[in-house]
Design a protein around this motif. Sequence first.
Motif, PDB file in Angstrom:
ATOM      1  N   PHE B  32      43.236  45.641 105.639  1.00 42.88           N
ATOM      2  CA  PHE B  32      42.571  46.908 105.337  1.00 42.88           C
ATOM      3  C   PHE B  32      41.231  46.993 106.061  1.00 42.88           C
ATOM      4  O   PHE B  32      40.890  48.009 106.658  1.00 42.88           O
ATOM      5  N   TRP B  33      40.481  45.906 106.035  1.00 43.28           N
ATOM      6  CA  TRP B  33      39.161  45.849 106.667  1.00 43.28           C
ATOM      7  C   TRP B  33      39.276  46.040 108.182  1.00 43.28           C
ATOM      8  O   TRP B  33      38.492  46.766 108.797  1.00 43.28           O
ATOM      9  N   GLU B  34      40.281  45.404 108.769  1.00 43.19           N
ATOM     10  CA  GLU B  34      40.503  45.544 110.222  1.00 43.19           C
ATOM     11  C   GLU B  34      40.867  46.995 110.572  1.00 43.19           C
ATOM     12  O   GLU B  34      40.396  47.546 111.569  1.00 43.19           O
ATOM     13  N   MET B  35      41.698  47.598 109.748  1.00 46.92           N
ATOM     14  CA  MET B  35      42.099  48.987 109.988  1.00 46.92           C
ATOM     15  C   MET B  35      40.893  49.925 109.916  1.00 46.92           C
ATOM     16  O   MET B  35      40.792  50.874 110.693  1.00 46.92           O
ATOM     17  N   LEU B  36      39.995  49.606 108.990  1.00 45.60           N
ATOM     18  CA  LEU B  36      38.785  50.410 108.842  1.00 45.60           C
ATOM     19  C   LEU B  36      37.951  50.343 110.124  1.00 45.60           C
ATOM     20  O   LEU B  36      37.490  51.358 110.650  1.00 45.60           O
ATOM     21  N   LYS B  37      37.802  49.111 110.648  1.00 45.80           N
ATOM     22  CA  LYS B  37      37.008  48.928 111.867  1.00 45.80           C
ATOM     23  C   LYS B  37      37.670  49.628 113.051  1.00 45.80           C
ATOM     24  O   LYS B  37      37.008  50.238 113.880  1.00 45.80           O
ATOM     25  N   LEU B  38      38.986  49.538 113.104  1.00 46.52           N
ATOM     26  CA  LEU B  38      39.724  50.187 114.198  1.00 46.52           C
ATOM     27  C   LEU B  38      39.553  51.707 114.118  1.00 46.52           C
ATOM     28  O   LEU B  38      39.267  52.364 115.124  1.00 46.52           O
ATOM     29  N   ASN B  39      39.704  52.246 112.930  1.00 55.74           N
ATOM     30  CA  ASN B  39      39.586  53.708 112.768  1.00 55.74           C
ATOM     31  C   ASN B  39      38.186  54.214 113.091  1.00 55.74           C
ATOM     32  O   ASN B  39      38.031  55.301 113.633  1.00 55.74           O
ATOM     33  N   LEU B  40      37.202  53.383 112.779  1.00 51.71           N
ATOM     34  CA  LEU B  40      35.819  53.752 113.087  1.00 51.71           C
ATOM     35  C   LEU B  40      35.637  53.841 114.603  1.00 51.71           C
ATOM     36  O   LEU B  40      35.058  54.775 115.122  1.00 51.71           O
ATOM     37  N   ARG B  41      36.185  52.859 115.301  1.00 48.97           N
ATOM     38  CA  ARG B  41      36.059  52.855 116.758  1.00 48.97           C
ATOM     39  C   ARG B  41      36.847  54.014 117.392  1.00 48.97           C
ATOM     40  O   ARG B  41      36.442  54.568 118.413  1.00 48.97           O
ATOM     41  N   LEU B  42      37.941  54.345 116.758  1.00 53.86           N
ATOM     42  CA  LEU B  42      38.797  55.425 117.284  1.00 53.86           C
ATOM     43  C   LEU B  42      38.063  56.773 117.347  1.00 53.86           C
ATOM     44  O   LEU B  42      38.413  57.630 118.149  1.00 53.86           O
ATOM     45  N   ILE B  43      37.044  56.930 116.487  1.00 61.17           N
ATOM     46  CA  ILE B  43      36.316  58.201 116.437  1.00 61.17           C
ATOM     47  C   ILE B  43      35.637  58.490 117.778  1.00 61.17           C
ATOM     48  O   ILE B  43      35.609  59.618 118.242  1.00 61.17           O
ATOM     49  N   TRP B  44      35.117  57.442 118.406  1.00 60.14           N
ATOM     50  CA  TRP B  44      34.308  57.716 119.611  1.00 60.14           C
ATOM     51  C   TRP B  44      34.777  57.036 120.898  1.00 60.14           C
ATOM     52  O   TRP B  44      34.339  57.387 121.980  1.00 60.14           O
ATOM     53  N   CYS B  45      35.718  56.074 120.816  1.00 64.25           N
ATOM     54  CA  CYS B  45      36.087  55.340 122.041  1.00 64.25           C
ATOM     55  C   CYS B  45      37.399  55.870 122.633  1.00 64.25           C
ATOM     56  O   CYS B  45      38.462  55.711 122.041  1.00 64.25           O
ATOM     57  N   ASN B  46      37.302  56.455 123.819  1.00 67.10           N
ATOM     58  CA  ASN B  46      38.500  57.012 124.457  1.00 67.10           C
ATOM     59  C   ASN B  46      39.479  55.942 124.928  1.00 67.10           C
ATOM     60  O   ASN B  46      40.684  56.162 124.918  1.00 67.10           O
ATOM     61  N   MET B  47      38.934  54.798 125.344  1.00 69.28           N
ATOM     62  CA  MET B  47      39.823  53.711 125.795  1.00 69.28           C
ATOM     63  C   MET B  47      40.700  53.220 124.648  1.00 69.28           C
ATOM     64  O   MET B  47      41.888  52.978 124.798  1.00 69.28           O
ATOM     65  N   THR B  48      40.060  53.077 123.476  1.00 63.93           N
ATOM     66  CA  THR B  48      40.806  52.650 122.289  1.00 63.93           C
ATOM     67  C   THR B  48      41.846  53.700 121.908  1.00 63.93           C
ATOM     68  O   THR B  48      42.994  53.372 121.615  1.00 63.93           O
ATOM     69  N   LYS B  49      41.426  54.969 121.968  1.00 63.69           N
ATOM     70  CA  LYS B  49      42.352  56.059 121.637  1.00 63.69           C
ATOM     71  C   LYS B  49      43.583  55.992 122.525  1.00 63.69           C
ATOM     72  O   LYS B  49      44.716  56.095 122.053  1.00 63.69           O
ATOM     73  N   SER B  50      43.351  55.827 123.814  1.00 64.87           N
ATOM     74  CA  SER B  50      44.454  55.805 124.779  1.00 64.87           C
ATOM     75  C   SER B  50      45.371  54.595 124.526  1.00 64.87           C
ATOM     76  O   SER B  50      46.601  54.719 124.548  1.00 64.87           O
ATOM     77  N   TYR B  51      44.745  53.427 124.245  1.00 60.04           N
ATOM     78  CA  TYR B  51      45.547  52.225 123.996  1.00 60.04           C
ATOM     79  C   TYR B  51      46.389  52.385 122.726  1.00 60.04           C
ATOM     80  O   TYR B  51      47.581  52.061 122.711  1.00 60.04           O
ATOM     81  N   VAL B  52      45.762  52.891 121.677  1.00 55.87           N
ATOM     82  CA  VAL B  52      46.472  53.062 120.397  1.00 55.87           C
ATOM     83  C   VAL B  52      47.654  54.019 120.565  1.00 55.87           C
ATOM     84  O   VAL B  52      48.757  53.759 120.078  1.00 55.87           O
ATOM     85  N   LYS B  53      47.432  55.083 121.327  1.00 51.41           N
ATOM     86  CA  LYS B  53      48.492  56.070 121.537  1.00 51.41           C
ATOM     87  C   LYS B  53      49.682  55.421 122.262  1.00 51.41           C
ATOM     88  O   LYS B  53      50.827  55.555 121.829  1.00 51.41           O
ATOM     89  N   LYS B  54      49.378  54.701 123.345  1.00 53.70           N
ATOM     90  CA  LYS B  54      50.450  54.054 124.119  1.00 53.70           C
ATOM     91  C   LYS B  54      51.178  52.987 123.306  1.00 53.70           C
ATOM     92  O   LYS B  54      52.393  52.841 123.369  1.00 53.70           O
ATOM     93  N   ASN B  55      50.377  52.227 122.550  1.00 54.63           N
ATOM     94  CA  ASN B  55      50.950  51.130 121.768  1.00 54.63           C
ATOM     95  C   ASN B  55      51.867  51.658 120.659  1.00 54.63           C
ATOM     96  O   ASN B  55      52.955  51.125 120.429  1.00 54.63           O
ATOM     97  N   ASN B  56      51.426  52.740 119.994  1.00 53.06           N
ATOM     98  CA  ASN B  56      52.262  53.344 118.948  1.00 53.06           C
ATOM     99  C   ASN B  56      53.549  53.899 119.552  1.00 53.06           C
ATOM    100  O   ASN B  56      54.627  53.787 118.963  1.00 53.06           O
TER     101      ASN B  56
END
Lengths: 183, 92
Positions: B32-56
Amino acid sequence: MSNHQLNPNNWIDLYSDYLFNYTITRVNDREIAKDLIQDTFVAGLKSMKNFKGEANERTWLISILKRKIIDYYRKINSNKGKAEVRMTYVNDDQEGDWLEERAEDDGQLNAEETIENSELGDAIYNCMDKLSEKEATVFKMKTILGYETETICNELGITASNLWVILHRARTQLAECLEKKWL
Amino acid sequence: MEEISKRKSLLFISCEEAFHICDKKQYGEASFWEMLKLNLRLIWCNMTKSYVKKNNQLTTTIKTSRVECLHKSEREVLVERFNEHLKNEMQS
């Protein structure tokens, strides 16, 4: 001019998973799929002298496997479905067609979905061919077979952080490859 | 000052860490804690957004394909039987 050569010592390592996936999407039974690929390898071994080298090893093995799958459906239909077949297909020259139609229909997916799944499976395996042996093994164990992290680490003698690094590399390469070829 | 920076490092993660959490998430292993940190980063990091999209998308593709492979024990049986045939073929 022949370019390709056969090396049966590598067949299981290189092609067993690909052939297994190819078969299971068509027969929908794990045990039968295993028997069919076993028969394919043995038939390949016995007909090595007929190999002209025009196709690569995998294509050649797939052509043998296709015949094995058709034989399998021919066999089960000759036991239980003769009457139905006579009712639906009247002419002898349609025999090849009905075999393929029956082979594609597993009763759960429609023909289009089955074909699409089997093509997607082929695309995934083609992309997995580009991974290193370790990356492909870890990816298959974790993603396709659904093993626990600990089990894979014990099996392969790697740490959990190693596993995640390998898996990350595999996933990144696969996503890129599939994006080009499929998505 | 040191306390603030400690709290920051607890909440804000690097791209690499975000990718790692995203990988774990695909297998249901992110906490849960890791997901929270990931979601926080997702708000502003485009690289993370792109990686999460591709990975999903990769996870969905693999699931849709119903791709299969052999278990280790199944492969071992296959190897054993095939080697017998190989030996016979070499001898004949």
